[in-house]
Design an enzyme around this catalytic site. Structure first.
Site, short mmCIF file in Angstrom:
data_model
loop_
_atom_site.label_atom_id
_atom_site.label_comp_id
_atom_site.label_asym_id
_atom_site.label_seq_id
_atom_site.Cartn_x
_atom_site.Cartn_y
_atom_site.Cartn_z
N ASP A 74 -7.08 -50.06 -0.66
CA ASP A 74 -7.33 -50.44 -2.06
C ASP A 74 -6.18 -50.07 -2.98
OD1 ASP A 74 -8.02 -47.59 -1.76
OD2 ASP A 74 -8.73 -47.76 -3.83
N ASP A 125 -8.73 -47.02 5.00
CA ASP A 125 -8.55 -45.96 4.04
C ASP A 125 -9.93 -45.41 3.70
OD1 ASP A 125 -7.23 -44.41 1.90
OD2 ASP A 125 -8.21 -45.83 0.56
N ASP A 140 -10.95 -43.05 0.46
CA ASP A 140 -11.29 -43.04 -0.97
C ASP A 140 -11.03 -44.39 -1.60
OD1 ASP A 140 -11.35 -39.79 -1.93
OD2 ASP A 140 -10.34 -40.26 -0.05
#
Length: 223
Positions: free
Chosen positions: A171, A7, A9
């Site tokens: 996250d 991922d 961001d």
């Protein structure tokens, strides 16, 4: 080929400062003092433009249905963000070095993000990081986005990887759900905006530092 998919961001880079600034610029255009704080609201920032707008309107006007206002400010927020995308953004300590080591060890490396493609391109160019990745799949690369597993598989394919020897690093719950839908391991980072709270979700491995990534990759995918 073994493949590690990231991922963007909150996983590879802390983009929250510029995202929050873009959201607050929208509220300033409407005559409101900045309702969002980069230090406190980073977890919301990495969940997307609409999440930031919903939180801001709730703080200004109280709880309620603000979806019409969220819809109206969605494109202005993206426009503000595109104009100033990397003033506060930085890669997490050791991230690019870890990626270089993976590639030197014959891993393929890709990004799978729910950030719109033109913004992903702008950001990677601004950070001079595009050449670190074998493939980049964004929110609008396909007709579906995470947590649908299709973008993950597309990222692996474009990188030249083997989907049976791949995993996702993220996250958020979206990342976790994507990995589960794809049937691959999920590695959650504890240094993103959510901090260690993210580890309350079921996961396969916790990554506390990019210095640990070499061992994690071998643990999950072998040599």
């Amino acid at each position: 080929m073994r493949c590690v998919v990231f991922d963007l961001d909150g996983t590879l880079a802390d983009t929250s400062g510029d995202l929050i600034a873009a959201a607050n610029a929208c509220f300033a255009d409407l005559g409101h003092a900045a309702p969002l704080d980069a230090a406190a609201d980073g977890d919301t920032a990495v969940r997307g433009a609409r999440a930031m707008l919903r939180l801001g309107f709730a703080r200004i006007r109280g709880e309620g249905d603000h979806e019409a206002d969220v819809d109206a400010q969605y494109q202005p927020l993206l426009d503000h963000y595109a104009r100033d995308i990397a003033s506060h953004t930085y890669f997490y300590d050791g991230a690019l070095d870890a990626i270089s080591r993976l590639r030197a060890a014959s891993f393929r490396v890709a990004i799978c993000t729910n950030k719109p493609g033109h913004l992903t391109d702008l950001l990677l160019d601004a950070l001079d990081a595009r050449d670190h990745f074998d493939a980049v799949v964004a929110a609008d690369t396909l007709t579906v986005s995470k947590p649908d597993p299709a973008p993950f598989f597309e990222a692996v394919s474009r990188a030249g990887g083997d989907p049976t020897r791949a995993f996702l690093i993220g996250d958020t719950q979206t990342d976790r759900d994507t990995a589960r839908a794809a049937g691959v391991p999920i590695v959650l980072v504890s240094f993103g905006p959510a901090g260690a709270r993210v580890l309350d979700m079921a996961h396969d491995v916790a990554l506390h530092s990019y210095a640990e990534l070499d061992d994690v990759a071998v643990q999950l995918l072998g040599r």
